[in-house]
Write an enzyme that holds these catalytic residues in place. Structure first.
Site, PDB file in Angstrom:
ATOM      1  N   LYS A   9       0.601  -1.161  -0.465  1.00  0.00           N
ATOM      2  CA  LYS A   9      -0.239  -0.080   0.408  1.00  0.00           C
ATOM      3  C   LYS A   9       1.097   1.280   0.009  1.00  0.00           C
ATOM      4  CE  LYS A   9      -3.959  -2.496   2.210  1.00  0.00           C
ATOM      5  NZ  LYS A   9      -5.069  -1.808   3.869  1.00  0.00           N
ATOM      6  N   TYR A  49     -11.898  -1.481  -3.753  1.00  0.00           N
ATOM      7  CA  TYR A  49     -12.553  -1.295  -2.965  1.00  0.00           C
ATOM      8  C   TYR A  49     -14.348  -2.083  -2.865  1.00  0.00           C
ATOM      9  CZ  TYR A  49      -7.888  -1.620  -0.499  1.00  0.00           C
ATOM     10  OH  TYR A  49      -7.494  -2.243   0.052  1.00  0.00           O
ATOM     11  N   PHE A  57     -15.223   3.547   6.651  1.00  0.00           N
ATOM     12  CA  PHE A  57     -14.093   3.833   6.633  1.00  0.00           C
ATOM     13  C   PHE A  57     -13.660   3.629   4.600  1.00  0.00           C
ATOM     14  CE2 PHE A  57     -14.658  -0.724   7.151  1.00  0.00           C
ATOM     15  CZ  PHE A  57     -13.373  -1.159   6.024  1.00  0.00           C
ATOM     16  N   ARG A  85      -1.946 -14.451   4.094  1.00  0.00           N
ATOM     17  CA  ARG A  85      -2.713 -14.024   5.287  1.00  0.00           C
ATOM     18  C   ARG A  85      -1.777 -14.463   6.358  1.00  0.00           C
ATOM     19  NH1 ARG A  85      -7.171 -11.576   3.775  1.00  0.00           N
ATOM     20  NH2 ARG A  85      -8.378 -11.660   5.400  1.00  0.00           N
ATOM     21  N   THR A  91      -5.943  -7.997  10.010  1.00  0.00           N
ATOM     22  CA  THR A  91      -5.739  -5.992   9.646  1.00  0.00           C
ATOM     23  C   THR A  91      -5.512  -5.438  10.454  1.00  0.00           C
ATOM     24  OG1 THR A  91      -7.612  -7.127   8.335  1.00  0.00           O
ATOM     25  CG2 THR A  91      -7.497  -4.943   8.544  1.00  0.00           C
ATOM     26  N   ARG A 102       2.829  -6.928   9.339  1.00  0.00           N
ATOM     27  CA  ARG A 102       1.587  -5.712  10.474  1.00  0.00           C
ATOM     28  C   ARG A 102       2.503  -5.467  11.589  1.00  0.00           C
ATOM     29  NH1 ARG A 102      -4.396  -7.580   7.258  1.00  0.00           N
ATOM     30  NH2 ARG A 102      -3.496  -6.102   5.827  1.00  0.00           N
ATOM     31  N   ASN A 112      -2.040  -0.448   7.158  1.00  0.00           N
ATOM     32  CA  ASN A 112      -1.952  -1.916   7.544  1.00  0.00           C
ATOM     33  C   ASN A 112      -0.685  -2.312   6.039  1.00  0.00           C
ATOM     34  OD1 ASN A 112      -3.185  -2.422   5.465  1.00  0.00           O
ATOM     35  ND2 ASN A 112      -4.225  -3.446   6.744  1.00  0.00           N
ATOM     36  N   HIS A 115      -2.114  -5.699   1.549  1.00  0.00           N
ATOM     37  CA  HIS A 115      -3.644  -5.812   1.423  1.00  0.00           C
ATOM     38  C   HIS A 115      -2.753  -7.247   1.076  1.00  0.00           C
ATOM     39  CE1 HIS A 115      -7.798  -6.526   0.131  1.00  0.00           C
ATOM     40  NE2 HIS A 115      -6.915  -7.435  -1.048  1.00  0.00           N
ATOM     41  N   GLU A 126      -9.618  -9.535  -7.808  1.00  0.00           N
ATOM     42  CA  GLU A 126      -8.564  -8.991  -7.617  1.00  0.00           C
ATOM     43  C   GLU A 126      -6.988  -9.013  -8.598  1.00  0.00           C
ATOM     44  OE1 GLU A 126      -9.484  -7.910  -3.017  1.00  0.00           O
ATOM     45  OE2 GLU A 126      -7.682  -8.741  -3.736  1.00  0.00           O
TER      46      GLU A 126
HETATM   47  P1  CMP Z   1      -7.868  -5.038   3.723  1.00  0.00           P
HETATM   48  O1  CMP Z   1      -7.084  -6.648   3.797  1.00  0.00           O
HETATM   49  O2  CMP Z   1      -6.999  -3.819   2.557  1.00  0.00           O
HETATM   50  O3  CMP Z   1      -9.189  -5.020   3.538  1.00  0.00           O
HETATM   51  C1  CMP Z   1     -10.036  -3.526   3.385  1.00  0.00           C
HETATM   52  C2  CMP Z   1      -9.059  -2.203   4.357  1.00  0.00           C
HETATM   53  O4  CMP Z   1     -10.125  -1.322   4.465  1.00  0.00           O
HETATM   54  C3  CMP Z   1      -8.205  -3.305   5.501  1.00  0.00           C
HETATM   55  O5  CMP Z   1      -7.122  -3.617   4.698  1.00  0.00           O
HETATM   56  C4  CMP Z   1      -7.964  -1.503   6.124  1.00  0.00           C
HETATM   57  O6  CMP Z   1      -7.061  -1.213   5.528  1.00  0.00           O
HETATM   58  C5  CMP Z   1      -8.832  -0.784   5.930  1.00  0.00           C
HETATM   59  N1  CMP Z   1      -9.562  -0.460   7.018  1.00  0.00           N
HETATM   60  C6  CMP Z   1      -9.598   0.713   7.722  1.00  0.00           C
HETATM   61  N2  CMP Z   1     -10.681   0.465   9.240  1.00  0.00           N
HETATM   62  C7  CMP Z   1     -10.553  -0.710   9.076  1.00  0.00           C
HETATM   63  C8  CMP Z   1     -11.894  -1.662   9.780  1.00  0.00           C
HETATM   64  N3  CMP Z   1     -12.232  -0.893  11.243  1.00  0.00           N
HETATM   65  N4  CMP Z   1     -12.504  -2.644   9.458  1.00  0.00           N
HETATM   66  C9  CMP Z   1     -11.160  -3.507   8.859  1.00  0.00           C
HETATM   67  N5  CMP Z   1     -10.422  -2.940   7.695  1.00  0.00           N
HETATM   68  C10 CMP Z   1     -10.444  -1.467   7.873  1.00  0.00           C
END
Ligand code: CMP
Length: 138
Positions: A9, A49, A57, A85, A91, A102, A112, A115, A126
């Site tokens: 990211k 997304y 968010f 993962r 996450t 992470r 974070n 992805h 994706e």
């Molecule tokens: P990602 O795996 O890219 O999938 C969705 C993204 O939303 C997640 O990682 C985070 O970067 C972002 N995000 C921000 N806030 C939240 C939240 N409260 N819960 C989950 N994902 C979040």
């Protein structure tokens, strides 16, 4: 054989963590079958997304994802979705296990660093979102 999409990211690219993430992928035996750097437009980030469109968010996430370049990769291997993962960690970096990307580098639930796809169906969508068949060395 399974495939997954990995994104480094904008926080990871901006902080000089491309090499660190790729090193961890290679050391863990992941096979990179496609790779490119791109700067997402707002529309392209929103399309990627779309599944999170109703989440509170969503706007913040898509503007973060367009704030700088990202590196997208397709990975291939047995059980690669779950294995990647595990390498990324939870996450929310506060819940991420020791030794994960992470845990080491994320600063925020949004920023974070990486992805990864969460299912074979998501991975197919994706990977197809970023790569055509000529760009995948499979
Ligand atoms: P990602 O795996 O890219 O999938 C969705 C993204 O939303 C997640 O990682 C985070 O970067 C972002 N995000 C921000 N806030 C939240 C939240 N409260 N819960 C989950 N994902 C979040």
């Amino acid at each position: 054989m399974e495939r997954t999409l990995s994104i480094i990211k904008p926080d990871g690219v901006g902080r000089g963590l491309i090499g660190e993430v790729v090193k961890r992928l290679e050391e863990s035996g992941f096979k990179i079958i496609a790779m490119k750097m791109i700067h997402l437009t707002q529309a392209r980030a929103e399309g990627f997304y779309a599944v999170h469109k109703e989440r509170p968010f969503f706007n913040s996430l898509t503007s973060f994802m367009t704030s700088g370049p990202v590196v997208v990769m397709a990975l291939e291997g047995e059980n690669v979705i779950e294995k990647y993962r595990t390498l990324m960690g939870a996450t929310n970096f506060k819940d991420a296990a020791e030794g994960t990307i992470r845990k080491a580098f994320a600063t925020d639930i949004e920023k974070n660093v990486v992805h990864g796809s969460d299912s074979p169906e998501t991975a197919a969508f994706e990977i197809g979102y970023f790569f055509n068949s000529f760009e995948i060395i499979g």
